[in-house]
Design an enzyme around this catalytic site. Sequence first.
Site, PDB file in Angstrom:
ATOM      1  N   ARG A 158      38.192  24.778  45.755  1.00 14.37           N
ATOM      2  CA  ARG A 158      38.019  25.227  44.461  1.00 14.37           C
ATOM      3  C   ARG A 158      39.472  25.667  43.635  1.00 14.37           C
ATOM      4  O   ARG A 158      40.335  26.280  44.109  1.00 14.37           O
ATOM      5  CB  ARG A 158      37.228  26.445  44.487  1.00 14.37           C
ATOM      6  CG  ARG A 158      36.664  27.076  43.090  1.00 14.37           C
ATOM      7  CD  ARG A 158      35.765  28.311  43.418  1.00 14.37           C
ATOM      8  NE  ARG A 158      35.343  28.893  42.221  1.00 14.37           N
ATOM      9  CZ  ARG A 158      36.024  29.514  41.266  1.00 14.37           C
ATOM     10  NH1 ARG A 158      37.171  30.006  41.784  1.00 14.37           N
ATOM     11  NH2 ARG A 158      35.506  29.908  40.038  1.00 14.37           N
ATOM     12  N   LYS A 160      45.435  32.672  43.801  1.00 12.06           N
ATOM     13  CA  LYS A 160      45.010  34.129  44.172  1.00 12.06           C
ATOM     14  C   LYS A 160      46.165  34.917  44.576  1.00 12.06           C
ATOM     15  O   LYS A 160      47.395  34.472  44.790  1.00 12.06           O
ATOM     16  CB  LYS A 160      44.060  34.146  45.232  1.00 12.06           C
ATOM     17  CG  LYS A 160      42.611  33.508  44.885  1.00 12.06           C
ATOM     18  CD  LYS A 160      41.651  33.595  45.568  1.00 12.06           C
ATOM     19  CE  LYS A 160      40.049  33.336  44.836  1.00 12.06           C
ATOM     20  NZ  LYS A 160      39.169  32.994  45.621  1.00 12.06           N
TER      21      LYS A 160
HETATM   22  N1  HH2 Z   1      36.784  32.584  43.716  1.00 10.80           N
HETATM   23  C1  HH2 Z   1      36.567  33.238  42.438  1.00 10.80           C
HETATM   24  C2  HH2 Z   1      35.363  33.103  41.861  1.00 10.80           C
HETATM   25  N2  HH2 Z   1      34.524  32.139  42.512  1.00 10.80           N
HETATM   26  N3  HH2 Z   1      33.503  30.844  44.327  1.00 10.80           N
HETATM   27  C3  HH2 Z   1      33.650  30.526  45.674  1.00 10.80           C
HETATM   28  N4  HH2 Z   1      32.559  29.840  46.112  1.00 10.80           N
HETATM   29  N5  HH2 Z   1      34.839  30.798  46.382  1.00 10.80           N
HETATM   30  C4  HH2 Z   1      35.874  31.337  45.655  1.00 10.80           C
HETATM   31  O1  HH2 Z   1      36.967  31.718  46.460  1.00 10.80           O
HETATM   32  C5  HH2 Z   1      35.696  32.051  44.411  1.00 10.80           C
HETATM   33  C6  HH2 Z   1      34.547  31.812  43.685  1.00 10.80           C
HETATM   34  C7  HH2 Z   1      37.662  33.936  41.760  1.00 10.80           C
HETATM   35  O2  HH2 Z   1      38.505  33.078  41.060  1.00 10.80           O
HETATM   36  P1  HH2 Z   1      38.260  32.875  39.509  1.00 10.80           P
HETATM   37  O3  HH2 Z   1      36.909  32.433  39.065  1.00 10.80           O
HETATM   38  O4  HH2 Z   1      39.513  31.943  38.888  1.00 10.80           O
HETATM   39  O5  HH2 Z   1      38.648  34.264  38.918  1.00 10.80           O
HETATM   40  P2  HH2 Z   1      37.471  35.344  38.272  1.00 10.80           P
HETATM   41  O6  HH2 Z   1      36.650  35.990  39.338  1.00 10.80           O
HETATM   42  O7  HH2 Z   1      38.529  36.409  37.814  1.00 10.80           O
HETATM   43  O8  HH2 Z   1      36.910  34.683  37.126  1.00 10.80           O
END
Ligand code: HH2
Length: 261
Positions: free
Chosen positions: A239, A204
């Site tokens: 995660r 992040k």
């Molecule tokens: N962060 C993201 C997405 N889902 N779910 C939980 N429970 N906790 C988190 O911190 C979290 C999450 C964001 O990361 P990512 O899925 O890699 O990115 P994007 O939202 O751009 O798909």
Amino acid sequence: MGVLNVTPDSFSDGGLHLDPRRAIQHGLSMIDQGADLVDVGGESTRPGSDPVSAQEEWSRVGAVIEALSRKVDAPISVDTRKPEVAEKALGAGASVVNDTSGLRDARMIHVAAESRAGVIIMHMKGEPKTMQRSPEYSDVVAEVRAFLEGQVRAAVEGRVRPASIAIDPGIGFGKTLEHNLALLRNLGVVATLGHPVVVGVSRKSFLAQLGAGESSDGRLAGSLAAASLAVAQGAHIVRAHDVLETARAMRVVDALLRTGE
Ligand code: HH2
């Protein structure tokens, strides 16, 4: 918890797994690398992102969830804010709903209760499109804890079993660097709610603000440092995009935390 984004625009792995065959392959390899859970998402919630329709989201994740649930014993979670997507995913074999909007839509509670699914309730201030425009709290830790407490109560009142609820402070979701650090330093306060704590720090952008890598795939060291300390502060599930390295790091963290028990 391995991250599997079936999206064109996720902040780190966007576009890499849009082809269902590649997504399924990546899900399987994360299990081989040590993931206990695979989190499949079809909508980016990165800062500034636009929402996608339920139809579009399902067309991205449906076949992937169905195939992975057939091929692996590990639970599959669906990363969605939409009850219609969650319902279809649970019907296709997912067993956990990871709701980054923290069950703000009460229909999500109904879907989870009916299917007896696990639920991750995450805190987000506002909406992805605007959440990073000067977020403000008077006491971020107390406010996030109070939100999670209220949503856990609503879920239980809606007949979601308490034992199937996990909570997540939502690192980077409507939070400045200082807010993220305060939450990570005080995860123990969130953990007093008595539910397993999920934390997503992987790659992040707050890590870049700390000098831990400008490009998202150059933030592995920072991600492992943050995940390790998060577990030491009381997190139960991390995660992660880099499953092999994270699983190895967590084995060491687990062993060190057990020492002296
Ligand atoms: N962060 C993201 C997405 N889902 N779910 C939980 N429970 N906790 C988190 O911190 C979290 C999450 C964001 O990361 P990512 O899925 O890699 O990115 P994007 O939202 O751009 O798909």
